[in-house]
Design a protein around this motif. Structure first.
Motif, PDB file in Angstrom:
ATOM      1  N   LEU A   1       0.828  -1.199   0.000  1.00  0.00           N
ATOM      2  CA  LEU A   1       0.000   0.000   0.000  1.00  0.00           C
ATOM      3  C   LEU A   1       0.860   1.246   0.000  1.00  0.00           C
ATOM      4  O   LEU A   1       0.606   2.189  -0.743  1.00  0.00           O
ATOM      5  N   ALA A   2       1.914   1.273   0.794  1.00  0.00           N
ATOM      6  CA  ALA A   2       2.811   2.431   0.848  1.00  0.00           C
ATOM      7  C   ALA A   2       3.474   2.665  -0.500  1.00  0.00           C
ATOM      8  O   ALA A   2       3.566   3.798  -0.966  1.00  0.00           O
ATOM      9  N   SER A   3       3.905   1.608  -1.157  1.00  0.00           N
ATOM     10  CA  SER A   3       4.558   1.805  -2.451  1.00  0.00           C
ATOM     11  C   SER A   3       3.552   2.196  -3.520  1.00  0.00           C
ATOM     12  O   SER A   3       3.869   2.953  -4.429  1.00  0.00           O
ATOM     13  N   ALA A   4       2.326   1.739  -3.410  1.00  0.00           N
ATOM     14  CA  ALA A   4       1.290   2.123  -4.377  1.00  0.00           C
ATOM     15  C   ALA A   4       0.922   3.595  -4.235  1.00  0.00           C
ATOM     16  O   ALA A   4       0.553   4.252  -5.197  1.00  0.00           O
ATOM     17  N   CYS A   5       1.019   4.145  -3.019  1.00  0.00           N
ATOM     18  CA  CYS A   5       0.672   5.536  -2.766  1.00  0.00           C
ATOM     19  C   CYS A   5       1.854   6.472  -2.962  1.00  0.00           C
ATOM     20  O   CYS A   5       1.681   7.682  -2.971  1.00  0.00           O
ATOM     21  N   ALA A   6       3.038   5.952  -3.081  1.00  0.00           N
ATOM     22  CA  ALA A   6       4.234   6.787  -3.229  1.00  0.00           C
ATOM     23  C   ALA A   6       4.224   7.469  -4.589  1.00  0.00           C
ATOM     24  O   ALA A   6       3.725   6.924  -5.567  1.00  0.00           O
ATOM     25  N   PRO A   7       4.780   8.711  -4.650  1.00  0.00           N
ATOM     26  CA  PRO A   7       4.861   9.381  -5.945  1.00  0.00           C
ATOM     27  C   PRO A   7       5.635   8.536  -6.943  1.00  0.00           C
ATOM     28  O   PRO A   7       6.618   7.892  -6.598  1.00  0.00           O
ATOM     29  N   LYS A   8       5.213   8.532  -8.194  1.00  0.00           N
ATOM     30  CA  LYS A   8       5.839   7.694  -9.208  1.00  0.00           C
ATOM     31  C   LYS A   8       7.015   8.384  -9.901  1.00  0.00           C
ATOM     32  O   LYS A   8       7.846   7.741 -10.491  1.00  0.00           O
ATOM     33  N   GLY A   9       7.077   9.709  -9.854  1.00  0.00           N
ATOM     34  CA  GLY A   9       8.142  10.456 -10.524  1.00  0.00           C
ATOM     35  C   GLY A   9       9.054  11.129  -9.519  1.00  0.00           C
ATOM     36  O   GLY A   9       9.131  10.725  -8.362  1.00  0.00           O
ATOM     37  N   PRO A  10       9.735  12.198  -9.955  1.00  0.00           N
ATOM     38  CA  PRO A  10      10.648  12.906  -9.069  1.00  0.00           C
ATOM     39  C   PRO A  10       9.900  13.603  -7.926  1.00  0.00           C
ATOM     40  O   PRO A  10       8.734  13.952  -8.062  1.00  0.00           O
ATOM     41  N   VAL A  11      10.599  13.766  -6.824  1.00  0.00           N
ATOM     42  CA  VAL A  11      10.050  14.447  -5.652  1.00  0.00           C
ATOM     43  C   VAL A  11      11.049  15.486  -5.153  1.00  0.00           C
ATOM     44  O   VAL A  11      12.240  15.395  -5.428  1.00  0.00           O
ATOM     45  N   ASP A  12      10.539  16.462  -4.392  1.00  0.00           N
ATOM     46  CA  ASP A  12      11.440  17.441  -3.790  1.00  0.00           C
ATOM     47  C   ASP A  12      11.926  16.916  -2.445  1.00  0.00           C
ATOM     48  O   ASP A  12      11.614  15.788  -2.055  1.00  0.00           O
ATOM     49  N   ALA A  13      12.679  17.725  -1.708  1.00  0.00           N
ATOM     50  CA  ALA A  13      13.271  17.292  -0.435  1.00  0.00           C
ATOM     51  C   ALA A  13      12.209  16.923   0.596  1.00  0.00           C
ATOM     52  O   ALA A  13      12.461  16.111   1.482  1.00  0.00           O
ATOM     53  N   ALA A  14      11.017  17.496   0.494  1.00  0.00           N
ATOM     54  CA  ALA A  14       9.941  17.195   1.432  1.00  0.00           C
ATOM     55  C   ALA A  14       9.069  16.034   0.956  1.00  0.00           C
ATOM     56  O   ALA A  14       8.073  15.704   1.585  1.00  0.00           O
ATOM     57  N   GLY A  15       9.428  15.401  -0.171  1.00  0.00           N
ATOM     58  CA  GLY A  15       8.682  14.265  -0.677  1.00  0.00           C
ATOM     59  C   GLY A  15       7.487  14.624  -1.536  1.00  0.00           C
ATOM     60  O   GLY A  15       6.679  13.765  -1.873  1.00  0.00           O
ATOM     61  N   ARG A  16       7.348  15.891  -1.916  1.00  0.00           N
ATOM     62  CA  ARG A  16       6.239  16.313  -2.767  1.00  0.00           C
ATOM     63  C   ARG A  16       6.546  15.969  -4.221  1.00  0.00           C
ATOM     64  O   ARG A  16       7.649  16.216  -4.695  1.00  0.00           O
ATOM     65  N   ALA A  17       5.555  15.414  -4.922  1.00  0.00           N
ATOM     66  CA  ALA A  17       5.727  15.021  -6.317  1.00  0.00           C
ATOM     67  C   ALA A  17       5.941  16.244  -7.197  1.00  0.00           C
ATOM     68  O   ALA A  17       5.329  17.291  -6.987  1.00  0.00           O
ATOM     69  N   LEU A  18       6.827  16.105  -8.182  1.00  0.00           N
ATOM     70  CA  LEU A  18       7.136  17.170  -9.127  1.00  0.00           C
ATOM     71  C   LEU A  18       6.910  16.678 -10.548  1.00  0.00           C
ATOM     72  O   LEU A  18       7.131  15.504 -10.844  1.00  0.00           O
ATOM     73  N   GLU A  19       6.486  17.599 -11.424  1.00  0.00           N
ATOM     74  CA  GLU A  19       6.291  17.278 -12.836  1.00  0.00           C
ATOM     75  C   GLU A  19       7.038  18.300 -13.681  1.00  0.00           C
ATOM     76  O   GLU A  19       7.166  19.460 -13.294  1.00  0.00           O
ATOM     77  N   PRO A  20       7.514  17.889 -14.857  1.00  0.00           N
ATOM     78  CA  PRO A  20       8.209  18.843 -15.731  1.00  0.00           C
ATOM     79  C   PRO A  20       7.227  19.803 -16.400  1.00  0.00           C
ATOM     80  O   PRO A  20       6.100  19.431 -16.731  1.00  0.00           O
ATOM     81  N   LEU A  21       7.660  21.026 -16.577  1.00  0.00           N
ATOM     82  CA  LEU A  21       6.910  22.077 -17.261  1.00  0.00           C
ATOM     83  C   LEU A  21       7.944  22.962 -17.935  1.00  0.00           C
ATOM     84  O   LEU A  21       9.038  23.172 -17.393  1.00  0.00           O
TER      85      LEU A  21
END
Length: 158
Positions: A18-38
């Motif tokens: 469950l933890a791995s399914a909920c984890a962001p799939k791409g890059p994250v910042d130092a606080a673990g927030r998901a990031l997307e390219p723009l």
């Protein structure tokens, strides 16, 4: 292995899954927030950023409140379901930002530069926008961004 150990092991494996399914799939910042390219395409070229996405009411309401200043290549993209006149303010936001309003095709509608920290003064888009990009104050001018320039992200449909 007895039954109780098998149950405990199965429970532990379920939690890990469950933890791995909920984890962001791409890059994250130092606080673990998901990031997307723009990227923003201006007369000076293509400028790449990694952005957090605010795509529900709670995330849009919280935005960058109480957060440290953004890095040169970071931002937050607010996504709205429909294009309409938007208006942002800087309540509880400690660092100045550039607020870029974007139409559904990914074209910059307007830019509110150097928004004043903690201000409750509304900063309108002056046109229909369904995307709003917040960058570090002054960054839009540094890359030469202006109305009509293109913002590339999967949210926009050119």
């Amino acid at each position: 292995m007895d039954f109780s150990r098998r149950v405990l092991l199965a429970g532990a494996l379920a939690v890990v899954g469950l933890a791995s399914a909920c984890a962001p799939k791409g890059p994250v910042d130092a606080a673990g927030r998901a990031l997307e390219p723009l990227s923003i395409v201006t007369a000076s070229g293509e400028h790449n950023f990694m952005v957090e996405i605010a795509d529900d009411e709670a995330e849009r309401e919280r935005g960058l409140m109480y957060r440290p200043p953004l890095g040169d290549d970071r931002g937050m993209l607010f996504q709205f379901p429909t294009a309409t006149e938007q208006s942002f303010w800087m309540k509880n936001t400690p660092s100045s930002l550039d607020i870029i309003y974007i139409d559904p095709q990914g074209r910059i509608v307007s830019i509110a530069s150097h928004a004043t920290p903690y201000s409750e003064t509304p900063l309108p888009s002056n046109g229909a926008a369904n995307g709003v990009l917040e960058l570090r104050a002054g960054r839009a001018a540094e890359i030469g961004a202006k109305p009509g320039d293109e913002v590339r992200h999967s949210f926009f449909r050119p």
